[in-house]
Design an enzyme around this catalytic site. Structure first.
Site, short mmCIF file in Angstrom:
data_model
loop_
_atom_site.label_atom_id
_atom_site.label_comp_id
_atom_site.label_asym_id
_atom_site.label_seq_id
_atom_site.Cartn_x
_atom_site.Cartn_y
_atom_site.Cartn_z
N GLY A 182 -16.58 45.06 81.46
CA GLY A 182 -17.09 44.56 80.45
C GLY A 182 -16.19 43.51 79.89
O GLY A 182 -15.30 43.08 80.46
N SER A 183 -16.48 43.30 78.53
CA SER A 183 -15.45 42.17 77.83
C SER A 183 -14.25 43.01 77.28
O SER A 183 -13.84 44.13 77.49
CB SER A 183 -16.30 41.70 76.55
OG SER A 183 -16.07 42.58 75.67
#
Length: 149
Positions: free
Chosen positions: A67-68
């Protein structure tokens, strides 16, 4: 093998410190942003096999982050809420997971000579030494018994 038949895995320390605790093994990466409840330390990612499981106070063994950059923010919040993992053992080093370990201030080890998911199972009692870069399996699946000692 080490004293009393314990298994020791050698790797690279990321964050120093020594901790003992129960292993929680995830064969899949964990999304920090939307994948964990940072106030309870519970995995909430919809399709994750460990959905509903709390990692608070356990040594989290996992492939790495996905993810981020929100991953590190979510895991930082778990520390502030008092529900962070006690330590991290992971395969894939990334800025997300390194920063997450740093802001949680928990011992962390990576780059082990063997895949930790092949050797460690949930419930094993571990000693993680982020200074030496080692993970020692002290007991197999008997974490509750070890905690009482």
């Amino acid at each position: 093998m080490a004293r009393g038949g314990a298994v020791i895995l050698f790797g690279r320390g990321v964050i120093g410190g020594v901790v003992e605790g129960e292993a929680l093994v995830s064969a899949e990466t964990i999304s920090g942003w939307g994948g964990v409840d940072p106030m309870t330390g519970t995995i909430i990612e919809t399709r994750h096999p460990l959905r509903g499981v709390r990692f608070a106070g356990k040594i989290l063994v996992f492939p790495g982050a996905k993810g981020s950059s929100g991953w590190s923010v979510a895991f930082h919040t778990t520390r502030l809420a008092g529900v962070a993992p006690a330590g991290l053992v992971f395969n894939a080093m990334s800025t997300k997971v390194a920063l997450g370990a740093m802001v949680m201030r928990v011992p962390a080890v990576t780059d082990l000579q063997r895949d930790p998911m092949d050797v460690i199972t949930t419930g094993d009692w571990l000693r993680l030494d982020g200074d030496r870069g080692t993970v020692e399996i002290l007991a197999r699946g008997r974490a509750t018994d070890m905690k009482a000692k």
